[in-house]
Every structure is written in structure tokens, then in C-alpha cells.
Design a protein around this motif. Structure first.
Motif, PDB file in Angstrom:
ATOM      1  N   THR A 124       0.843  -1.195   0.000  1.00  0.00           N
ATOM      2  CA  THR A 124       0.000   0.000   0.000  1.00  0.00           C
ATOM      3  C   THR A 124       0.880   1.248   0.000  1.00  0.00           C
ATOM      4  OG1 THR A 124      -0.223  -0.077   2.408  1.00  0.00           O
ATOM      5  CG2 THR A 124      -1.957  -1.127   1.112  1.00  0.00           C
ATOM      6  N   ALA A 125       2.168   1.084   0.324  1.00  0.00           N
ATOM      7  CA  ALA A 125       3.122   2.192   0.227  1.00  0.00           C
ATOM      8  C   ALA A 125       3.246   2.717  -1.196  1.00  0.00           C
ATOM      9  CB  ALA A 125       4.495   1.753   0.736  1.00  0.00           C
ATOM     10  N   LYS A 126       2.914   1.893  -2.184  1.00  0.00           N
ATOM     11  CA  LYS A 126       2.976   2.334  -3.578  1.00  0.00           C
ATOM     12  C   LYS A 126       1.985   3.465  -3.844  1.00  0.00           C
ATOM     13  CE  LYS A 126       4.643  -2.052  -5.534  1.00  0.00           C
ATOM     14  NZ  LYS A 126       5.078  -2.697  -4.288  1.00  0.00           N
ATOM     15  N   ALA A 127       0.878   3.479  -3.116  1.00  0.00           N
ATOM     16  CA  ALA A 127      -0.072   4.577  -3.263  1.00  0.00           C
ATOM     17  C   ALA A 127       0.535   5.891  -2.788  1.00  0.00           C
ATOM     18  CB  ALA A 127      -1.358   4.271  -2.492  1.00  0.00           C
ATOM     19  N   ASP A 176      11.665  -7.006 -12.184  1.00  0.00           N
ATOM     20  CA  ASP A 176      11.455  -6.811 -10.753  1.00  0.00           C
ATOM     21  C   ASP A 176      12.737  -7.134  -9.991  1.00  0.00           C
ATOM     22  OD1 ASP A 176      10.602  -6.759  -8.118  1.00  0.00           O
ATOM     23  OD2 ASP A 176       8.654  -7.658  -8.576  1.00  0.00           O
ATOM     24  N   TYR A 177      13.336  -6.108  -9.389  1.00  0.00           N
ATOM     25  CA  TYR A 177      14.591  -6.313  -8.659  1.00  0.00           C
ATOM     26  C   TYR A 177      14.417  -7.296  -7.502  1.00  0.00           C
ATOM     27  CZ  TYR A 177      13.164  -3.755  -4.501  1.00  0.00           C
ATOM     28  OH  TYR A 177      12.529  -3.393  -3.347  1.00  0.00           O
ATOM     29  N   SER A 178      13.213  -7.325  -6.891  1.00  0.00           N
ATOM     30  CA  SER A 178      13.004  -8.190  -5.730  1.00  0.00           C
ATOM     31  C   SER A 178      12.918  -9.659  -6.093  1.00  0.00           C
ATOM     32  CB  SER A 178      11.745  -7.758  -4.961  1.00  0.00           C
ATOM     33  OG  SER A 178      10.574  -7.994  -5.714  1.00  0.00           O
ATOM     34  N   ALA A 179      12.885  -9.975  -7.406  1.00  0.00           N
ATOM     35  CA  ALA A 179      12.928 -11.357  -7.863  1.00  0.00           C
ATOM     36  C   ALA A 179      14.318 -11.762  -8.322  1.00  0.00           C
ATOM     37  CB  ALA A 179      11.925 -11.553  -9.008  1.00  0.00           C
ATOM     38  N   ASP A 180      15.268 -10.828  -8.264  1.00  0.00           N
ATOM     39  CA  ASP A 180      16.621 -11.105  -8.746  1.00  0.00           C
ATOM     40  C   ASP A 180      17.321 -12.099  -7.815  1.00  0.00           C
ATOM     41  OD1 ASP A 180      19.044 -10.286 -10.455  1.00  0.00           O
ATOM     42  OD2 ASP A 180      19.752  -9.983  -8.394  1.00  0.00           O
ATOM     43  N   SER A 218       1.977  -5.817 -15.657  1.00  0.00           N
ATOM     44  CA  SER A 218       2.761  -6.767 -14.876  1.00  0.00           C
ATOM     45  C   SER A 218       3.257  -6.065 -13.615  1.00  0.00           C
ATOM     46  CB  SER A 218       3.953  -7.297 -15.687  1.00  0.00           C
ATOM     47  OG  SER A 218       4.689  -8.236 -14.925  1.00  0.00           O
ATOM     48  N   TYR A 219       2.758  -6.478 -12.486  1.00  0.00           N
ATOM     49  CA  TYR A 219       3.083  -5.855 -11.198  1.00  0.00           C
ATOM     50  C   TYR A 219       4.570  -6.030 -10.897  1.00  0.00           C
ATOM     51  CZ  TYR A 219       2.032  -4.606  -6.293  1.00  0.00           C
ATOM     52  OH  TYR A 219       1.964  -3.995  -5.076  1.00  0.00           O
ATOM     53  N   SER A 220       5.252  -4.931 -10.615  1.00  0.00           N
ATOM     54  CA  SER A 220       6.690  -4.989 -10.363  1.00  0.00           C
ATOM     55  C   SER A 220       7.089  -4.017  -9.268  1.00  0.00           C
ATOM     56  CB  SER A 220       7.469  -4.653 -11.651  1.00  0.00           C
ATOM     57  OG  SER A 220       8.847  -4.529 -11.384  1.00  0.00           O
ATOM     58  N   ASN A 221       7.836  -4.492  -8.290  1.00  0.00           N
ATOM     59  CA  ASN A 221       8.330  -3.620  -7.229  1.00  0.00           C
ATOM     60  C   ASN A 221       9.310  -2.577  -7.749  1.00  0.00           C
ATOM     61  OD1 ASN A 221       7.027  -4.551  -4.779  1.00  0.00           O
ATOM     62  ND2 ASN A 221       8.140  -6.453  -5.072  1.00  0.00           N
ATOM     63  N   SER A 222       9.930  -2.842  -8.891  1.00  0.00           N
ATOM     64  CA  SER A 222      10.876  -1.883  -9.462  1.00  0.00           C
ATOM     65  C   SER A 222      10.192  -0.586  -9.863  1.00  0.00           C
ATOM     66  CB  SER A 222      11.570  -2.487 -10.690  1.00  0.00           C
ATOM     67  OG  SER A 222      12.405  -3.563 -10.323  1.00  0.00           O
ATOM     68  N   ASP A 223       8.915  -0.668 -10.256  1.00  0.00           N
ATOM     69  CA  ASP A 223       8.213   0.504 -10.766  1.00  0.00           C
ATOM     70  C   ASP A 223       8.229   1.664  -9.775  1.00  0.00           C
ATOM     71  OD1 ASP A 223       7.568  -0.715 -13.180  1.00  0.00           O
ATOM     72  OD2 ASP A 223       5.636  -1.452 -12.467  1.00  0.00           O
ATOM     73  N   ASN A 224       7.910   1.366  -8.518  1.00  0.00           N
ATOM     74  CA  ASN A 224       7.776   2.462  -7.562  1.00  0.00           C
ATOM     75  C   ASN A 224       9.111   2.925  -7.005  1.00  0.00           C
ATOM     76  OD1 ASN A 224       5.065   0.866  -7.583  1.00  0.00           O
ATOM     77  ND2 ASN A 224       4.584   2.944  -6.918  1.00  0.00           N
ATOM     78  N   ILE A 225      10.136   2.107  -7.122  1.00  0.00           N
ATOM     79  CA  ILE A 225      11.488   2.594  -6.829  1.00  0.00           C
ATOM     80  C   ILE A 225      11.842   3.672  -7.853  1.00  0.00           C
ATOM     81  CG2 ILE A 225      13.916   1.985  -6.625  1.00  0.00           C
ATOM     82  CD1 ILE A 225      12.160   0.774  -4.421  1.00  0.00           C
ATOM     83  N   ALA A 226      11.571   3.387  -9.128  1.00  0.00           N
ATOM     84  CA  ALA A 226      11.849   4.363 -10.186  1.00  0.00           C
ATOM     85  C   ALA A 226      11.010   5.629 -10.017  1.00  0.00           C
ATOM     86  CB  ALA A 226      11.598   3.739 -11.559  1.00  0.00           C
ATOM     87  N   GLY A 296       7.432  -0.585  -0.562  1.00  0.00           N
ATOM     88  CA  GLY A 296       6.722  -1.272   0.511  1.00  0.00           C
ATOM     89  C   GLY A 296       7.285  -1.089   1.899  1.00  0.00           C
ATOM     90  N   GLY A 297       8.112  -0.082   2.139  1.00  0.00           N
ATOM     91  CA  GLY A 297       8.803   0.040   3.411  1.00  0.00           C
ATOM     92  C   GLY A 297       8.142   0.905   4.464  1.00  0.00           C
ATOM     93  N   ILE A 298       7.023   1.532   4.158  1.00  0.00           N
ATOM     94  CA  ILE A 298       6.409   2.469   5.107  1.00  0.00           C
ATOM     95  C   ILE A 298       5.796   1.737   6.306  1.00  0.00           C
ATOM     96  CG2 ILE A 298       4.464   4.072   5.386  1.00  0.00           C
ATOM     97  CD1 ILE A 298       5.039   5.162   2.633  1.00  0.00           C
TER      98      ILE A 298
END
Length: 417
Positions: A124-127, A176-180, A218-226, A296-298
């Protein structure tokens, strides 16, 4: 992998790994990564009144006491195999707030979860990164068609065509960096490792896009880092400071933060790995937030999350023009999927239930599962928090049950009283 490329900072000895006597083998998933499976052993070692659905399998007649039925369903979630030790749901209609809960804030205690308890809010931190970046669009600092190449030219040339719009609605194609595997190896070796959050995309810098930007979801954690990096680049300010200025202060949230470490502020609802037949294991402080950062760190509270989603979904933070762009929906579900039919907008999802539509976001992280949603005008809201991780990979049957209960709460939210 060379640590220099990933810019990983080793923590001090005091950030030791929990004793091996507590290790288990069942998998745990990182926030918003349904295909990423980490062994917990590795992590720890290194028509609203039409009826209330009482289970995913069937519907029942409307009970006379709606509130009691909702409380019973929360209790059923805590009693289910693999269910959370605690759950809290906050319904707010205008100035009226109702709190529903079951279970406890921590095993071995009888303390109930409070709306002021801290928790990891997961994806939900992505919001929140959407709230920051869309306000920067309103202020002329960013445009939705701005590309990575223009704003973040140091990132791989293969990614330069990706736009802010595509990052926000997960159609970018960024790997997705978190899948690396190298990232996962480092987390497994030391879950409390401190990462340079602004270099997380280095883990996938050598990889091409997964597909042509805008071609599919495609849901990716990298998106919101960028997205966070773009916000920093055009303002010259740290993302954490932008959150404070553009989100926390306007919405009067005072117990929300984006930490770098693994500690939880007091008081907090403890998050657990629940893998029967073993007893629940506390994983609240297993992972460093530096490895998820803007994706996702909040840390927040149900009370603060309620204030956030009412302002964000209700359009309090952005202009009507930008809000119309935000609500150009594409096919795609949040992770885990929210209640009803899911569609993706710009850092927000539309949940179409049998009782009506709400806007919001979900998230999951070791120890926690989240849903925040509000009506399009922001006047009614739901914050729903579990103290264990539930998603389609680790607990598909429980997720199906959870989504049915969430839909019942949405119906209660939308019901006229």
C-alpha cells in the motif's frame, strides 16, 4: 555478485540474525512479489444488503445484527488454518468511526489490536509514491509522459522509453529487482542487511525490459522505486522529505514513517509467520525496510492509513485534471488481489464489488496483509489489516476467504444507515 555494484552497506554486529533454533522451512514472499519465494529459514537465518458472504463458497441471508456478523467473520479468519493471530478493520463513514477486531496484537498476551498500533503497510506504500508523483505533475515538476531517459538518464538505456504513467500503472516492463537471485541471496544471508535503497535497481540493470512499455500489465516492485527516484531527481529533495511535505502534513498523519532499519516503533501489532502445525512465529522485525523502500517500506497505523486513503482516493491531494488521468483503468489486480473485480489506475486500484465501487490498494509482506479503500468522494473508507502474510502463492484458499470477507466489509461500508 560484487557488493560494489549493488552498493550494499553491511550492518553492524548488533543487527544479528535471530537464533537458528527458531528457523522454519515454509516459504515467505516479499511485498508484492507473488513469484518470489524465500524460505523462512533463510530469512530468519541470515446490492449491499443482498447478503453477507460467510465463506467463499456460499452466501447467506442478511443477519439481523450486521456488526455481529462482521465480527464473527474476523474471528473465523483468526481461527482458520494459517490465519492471523490478529485482525483489525476500521470503517469510517463521515465523522463516524467503527472498529472491528479479533485475536490479539501479540501472541501470549490478551491485548487487542488498537487503531493506533504501528504496522508494516507493505505495498500500500505504492499509493504514497503515487500521491507524491501526481502532486509533482500538478506542480509542473513532472509530466505523466516523462521518460526514464529524460529524468533518470543514468538508468539503463534499454529502459529509457518507459514513462512515469507506465511506472504508476505497472505497464512499464521493468524487471522486478526483488525477484533477482542475487538480491534474494543477500537477503537470505542476512535479512537485516542494510541496502542503499536508491541503488536497488542496480540488481536488474543488466536486464532488458520484459515487454514493450505499455503493452501489458505486470506488477513490479521496481516501478515504484523508479517513481521515487524520479521525484527526487526533479525536486532535488529526498523522497522521505517529499512524503512529509506532500502527504503526511496535508493529511495530518503523525505516526507514519519510512525507516531504513528493521525496528518497529511502539506500540505495534506483531506480524507472524503462521505455518501449521508449528506455532506462530514473530517476524515483525526480521527484515530491513531498506530493501523495499518506496515499494513497501512504510510503517503506519490503521488510524493514519484511514486518513491517507480518504484523502488520496477522494482526490484531496491532486487536481481534478490529474485525477481523471489517474482513473484511466487497465486490466490488472493489486497484489494480493483486492475484493471484487480489480482494475489498475495510476498507483490506485478500482475494486468493483457486488455492492459498489471503492478505490484503494492492497499489500503483503512477511507478517502483514493490508487493504485500504475508500469511496470515490473519500467520505467512506475501510482499512483492513492482518498480522500474517496472505497471498495467492502461499495461502490461496485463505486469500479467497479473505477477499470474500473484505467484500462484506465494503458492503457494510456502502450500506445506508
Amino acid at each position: 555478485m560484487e557488493q560494489g555494484r549493488a552498493r550494499v552497506a553491511e550492518p553492524g554486529a548488533k543487527l544479528g540474525v535471530p537464533p537458528s533454533s527458531r528457523l522454519r522451512s515454509p516459504p515467505v514472499l516479499l511485498s508484492g512479489s507473488p513469484q518470489v519465494r524465500l524460505p523462512l529459514a533463510a530469512l530468519l537465518a541470515a446490492a449491499c444488503t443482498a447478503g453477507l458472504v460467510l465463506s467463499p463458497a456460499h452466501a447467506a441471508d442478511v443477519p439481523v445484527d450486521h456488526d455481529r456478523a462482521l465480527r464473527e467473520q474476523l474471528q473465523e479468519l483468526t481461527d482458520a488454518p494459517g490465519g492471523p493471530p490478529g485482525v483489525i478493520a476500521v470503517l469510517k463513514r463521515g465523522p463516524r468511526t467503527e472498529v472491528f477486531r479479533a485475536g490479539v496484537a501479540g501472541t501470549g498476551t490478551d491485548r487487542p489490536i488498537e487503531a493506533t498500533d504501528h504496522m508494516r503497510i507493505a505495498s500500500t506504500a505504492k499509493a504514497y509514491s503515487g500521491a507524491v508523483s501526481l502532486q509533482l505533475v500538478d506542480r509542473g515538476k513532472l509530466r505523466l509522459n516523462d521518460t526514464i531517459g529524460r529524468v533518470l538518464p543514468r538508468l539503463p538505456r534499454a529502459w529509457h522509453r518507459v514513462t512515469l504513467r507506465q511506472l504508476l500503472n505497472h505497464t512499464s516492463g521493468l524487471p522486478d529487482y526483488s525477484a533477482d537471485p542475487e538480491f534474494l541471496d543477500l537477503v537470505s544471508a542476512n535479512p537485516r542487511r542494510h541496502f542503499d535503497s536508491r541503488r536497488l535497481l542496480d540488481f536488474v540493470a543488466g536486464e532488458p525490459l520484459m515487454f514493450r512499455p505499455g503493452a501489458r500489465y505486470s506488477y513490479s516492485n521496481s516501478d515504484n522505486i523508479a517513481v521515487a527516484l524520479m521525484a527526487e531527481a526533479v525536486t532535488g529533495r529526498r523522497y522521505e522529505d517529499l512524503l512529509a511535505q506532500l502527504v503526511y502534513r496535508p493529511l495530518h498523519v503523525r505516526s507514519t514513517s519510512l525507516p531504513q532499519g528493521y525496528r518497529m516503533p511502539l506500540p505495534y501489532m506483531h506480524g507472524y509467520d503462521v505455518t501449521p502445525p508449528d506455532p506462530p512465529e514473530d517476524v515483525s522485525e526480521v527484515l530491513s525496510a531498506s530493501g523495499v523502500w518506496a515499494s513497501g517500506g512504510i510503517i503506519s497505523t490503521p488510524k493514519d492509513m484511514t486518513a491517507f486513503i480518504r484523502g488520496y482516493a477522494g482526490g484531496k491531494l491532486i487536481t481534478d485534471r490529474t485525477r481523471r488521468q489517474q482513473r484511466n483503468w487497465v486490466n490488472g489486480a493489486s497484489e494480493p488481489a483486492g475484493p471484487g473485480e480489480n482494475k489498475a489506475g495510476l498507483a490506485i486500484f478500482r475494486y468493483t464489488t457486488r455492492c459498489g465501487v471503492v478505490y484503494g490498494h492492497t499489500g503483503n509482506f512477511p507478517g502483514y496483509t493490508q487493504l485500504v479503500a475508500a469511496t470515490p468522494d473519500g467520505k467512506r473508507s475501510l482499512t483492513f489489516s492482518l498480522t500474517t502474510q496472505v497471498n495467492k502463492t502461499n495461502k490461496p484458499a485463505l486469500l479467497k476467504r479473505l477477499r470474500a470477507v473484505e467484500e462484506n466489509f465494503v458492503c457494510a461500508l456502502l450500506r445506508n444507515r
